[in-house]
Design an enzyme around this catalytic site. Structure first.
Site, PDB file in Angstrom:
ATOM      1  N   GLN A  84      28.688  65.053  28.295  1.00  0.00           N
ATOM      2  CA  GLN A  84      28.004  63.771  28.099  1.00  0.00           C
ATOM      3  C   GLN A  84      27.700  63.061  29.416  1.00  0.00           C
ATOM      4  O   GLN A  84      27.175  61.957  29.414  1.00  0.00           O
ATOM      5  CB  GLN A  84      28.874  62.872  27.214  1.00  0.00           C
ATOM      6  CG  GLN A  84      29.111  63.434  25.828  1.00  0.00           C
ATOM      7  CD  GLN A  84      30.209  62.687  25.070  1.00  0.00           C
ATOM      8  OE1 GLN A  84      30.710  61.663  25.514  1.00  0.00           O
ATOM      9  NE2 GLN A  84      30.587  63.228  23.924  1.00  0.00           N
ATOM     10  N   HIS A 148      32.936  61.169  27.131  1.00  0.00           N
ATOM     11  CA  HIS A 148      33.280  59.746  27.156  1.00  0.00           C
ATOM     12  C   HIS A 148      33.148  59.102  28.545  1.00  0.00           C
ATOM     13  O   HIS A 148      34.084  58.566  29.102  1.00  0.00           O
ATOM     14  CB  HIS A 148      34.691  59.528  26.597  1.00  0.00           C
ATOM     15  CG  HIS A 148      34.874  60.077  25.223  1.00  0.00           C
ATOM     16  ND1 HIS A 148      36.106  60.120  24.599  1.00  0.00           N
ATOM     17  CD2 HIS A 148      33.994  60.612  24.337  1.00  0.00           C
ATOM     18  CE1 HIS A 148      35.964  60.655  23.395  1.00  0.00           C
ATOM     19  NE2 HIS A 148      34.684  60.963  23.228  1.00  0.00           N
ATOM     20  N   GLU A 242      32.886  51.465  15.913  1.00  0.00           N
ATOM     21  CA  GLU A 242      33.130  50.033  15.802  1.00  0.00           C
ATOM     22  C   GLU A 242      32.060  49.193  16.473  1.00  0.00           C
ATOM     23  O   GLU A 242      31.456  49.603  17.456  1.00  0.00           O
ATOM     24  CB  GLU A 242      34.470  49.672  16.466  1.00  0.00           C
ATOM     25  CG  GLU A 242      35.682  50.305  15.862  1.00  0.00           C
ATOM     26  CD  GLU A 242      36.968  49.894  16.574  1.00  0.00           C
ATOM     27  OE1 GLU A 242      38.052  50.300  16.114  1.00  0.00           O
ATOM     28  OE2 GLU A 242      36.905  49.144  17.589  1.00  0.00           O
ATOM     29  N   TYR A 252      41.315  46.147  22.466  1.00  0.00           N
ATOM     30  CA  TYR A 252      40.580  46.548  21.270  1.00  0.00           C
ATOM     31  C   TYR A 252      41.194  47.756  20.561  1.00  0.00           C
ATOM     32  O   TYR A 252      40.596  48.311  19.650  1.00  0.00           O
ATOM     33  CB  TYR A 252      39.105  46.742  21.632  1.00  0.00           C
ATOM     34  CG  TYR A 252      38.481  45.389  21.907  1.00  0.00           C
ATOM     35  CD1 TYR A 252      37.883  44.655  20.896  1.00  0.00           C
ATOM     36  CD2 TYR A 252      38.606  44.791  23.159  1.00  0.00           C
ATOM     37  CE1 TYR A 252      37.380  43.378  21.135  1.00  0.00           C
ATOM     38  CE2 TYR A 252      38.111  43.517  23.408  1.00  0.00           C
ATOM     39  CZ  TYR A 252      37.499  42.813  22.383  1.00  0.00           C
ATOM     40  OH  TYR A 252      37.013  41.541  22.608  1.00  0.00           O
ATOM     41  N   TYR A 263      39.100  64.936  14.557  1.00  0.00           N
ATOM     42  CA  TYR A 263      37.969  65.716  14.049  1.00  0.00           C
ATOM     43  C   TYR A 263      38.407  66.828  13.111  1.00  0.00           C
ATOM     44  O   TYR A 263      37.649  67.230  12.221  1.00  0.00           O
ATOM     45  CB  TYR A 263      37.171  66.304  15.224  1.00  0.00           C
ATOM     46  CG  TYR A 263      36.437  65.258  16.033  1.00  0.00           C
ATOM     47  CD1 TYR A 263      35.383  64.535  15.477  1.00  0.00           C
ATOM     48  CD2 TYR A 263      36.786  65.000  17.347  1.00  0.00           C
ATOM     49  CE1 TYR A 263      34.713  63.578  16.210  1.00  0.00           C
ATOM     50  CE2 TYR A 263      36.120  64.043  18.099  1.00  0.00           C
ATOM     51  CZ  TYR A 263      35.079  63.329  17.516  1.00  0.00           C
ATOM     52  OH  TYR A 263      34.418  62.371  18.255  1.00  0.00           O
TER      53      TYR A 263
END
Length: 367
Positions: A84, A148, A242, A252, A263
């Protein structure tokens, strides 16, 4: 016969599962116009004062779309391209017309350790090249993990710059530890200085730029045009994506609390609430894999003003979220099946523009 029965059971299970995923209705009272075609992964884009567009492609190139032509910008930051990671978000300084600063997040291999981590740079544009490049923040240490990186950028009304970094696949160490980068939202002055009133500026060994923590992978962030609060969304695991309202110093919850599971279907936590940890404003189960985020503040879309638009990578649509009293009360699919929605912005003309993988940037038109 037994084999046939097994096939029928699998078909039924697949149908039930697919229906559960497809719970948001499709709104057909809209269309679109392709504004910039033939883009692979338009991770971010920003409108220049002349209404031309700067576009980041995750593979590492910046495109200037002007007068119907795509111009390659030279001297783009060197990126660490893995999973990513790559070239990520791009925004203009609120006073760009006077100072010319452009802000970019990207995966960088500079610094400690092998692999890469998210960095924030500012630069100026001249003769189709970036000049005066300055790295304002580089997360450490590098890691070869490919997931991430975050990362979105916004400016608030006071000129502070916020940007997000995902927890880089290290959920057990990074997001809950304010001495470590990753799984955080950061706040800086526009020149990279750390504000004196950042929540952890006096904490020993803390990363002083941290504004909030306990995040997984925030790939959407924007300012609510009515309340002026910072809203962000983040990827959950299997379930538990979220939307959060971001406040200074708040935790959070990831991965201590979550509405998702691993997963593979196993649990990593048994709780969804805990004292000292924020509850999401909204969560998705199943996950939609959110990316890109923008409020509609113009009058171009009757009945949609104030709605929040969020891209779905997984199900390939633009989620039109109706907001009432700070809550999501209704959702519907726009641009359904057009492709993986990566980025969303409201343009200077008040129309919504959407970056879609393997297509380009499209303009949303309501019928």
């Amino acid at each position: 016969m037994k084999f046939r029965n097994k096939i029928l059971i699998l078909i039924v299970l697949f149908t039930v599962f697919a229906c559960a995923q497809d719970k948001n209705p499709v709104n057909t009272k809209h269309s679109y116009e392709v504004v910039v075609k033939d883009l692979s992964n338009p991770w971010g884009f920003a409108f220049l004062p002349d209404n031309s567009i700067l576009i980041t492609e995750i593979k590492g190139n910046i495109i200037h779309f002007k007068d119907g032509k795509k111009i390659e910008i030279k001297n783009a930051p060197e990126t660490y391209s893995r999973g990513q990671g790559g070239l990520l978000d791009i925004v203009l300084h609120p006073n760009y017309i006077n100072n010319g600063w452009i802000y970019i997040t990207y995966a960088s291999s500079e610094g400690e350790g092998n692999g890469g981590h998210t960095a924030l740079m500012r630069a100026k544009l001249k003769d189709n090249a970036l000049i005066e490049k300055q790295v304002l923040y580089k997360a450490t240490p590098n890691t070869t993990r490919g997931q991430h990186f975050g990362s979105r950028i916004v400016f608030d009304d006071e000129g502070y710059l916020y940007f997000t970094i995902g927890e880089r696949g290290n959920r057990d160490e990074n997001p809950q530890d304010i001495t470590r980068d990753g799984g955080k939202i950061y706040r800086l002055h526009d020149d990279g200085r750390i504000p004196d009133d950042n929540p952890f500026v006096k904490e020993v060994n803390a990363k002083k730029a941290i504004y909030s923590f306990g995040h997984r992978n925030p790939q959407g962030m924007t300012i609510n045009p009515e309340t002026r609060d910072i809203w962000a969304h983040e990827h959950g695991p299997k379930g538990g994506d979220e939307i959060n309202i971001i406040k200074a110093g708040k935790n959070y919850g990831w991965p201590v609390i979550s509405y998702g599971i691993n997963y593979i279907g196993t649990k990593f936590t048994d709780i969804t609430e805990k004292d000292g940890m924020e509850q999401p404003l909204h969560y998705w189960d199943p996950s939609i894999a959110p990316s890109g985020m923008a409020f509609i503040s113009s009058n171009k879309y009757s009945g949609w003003k104030g709605n929040l638009l969020i891209g779905s990578l997984k199900f390939q649509y633009l989620d039109n979220c109706y907001i009432k009293n700070g809550k999501v009360v209704k959702e519907e699919r726009l641009l359904d099946g057009l492709g993986r929605v990566r980025s969303v912005n409201q343009g200077p003309d008040g129309y919504i523009y959407v970056g879609i993988e393997n297509l380009g940037i499209v303009k949303l038109i309501k019928k």
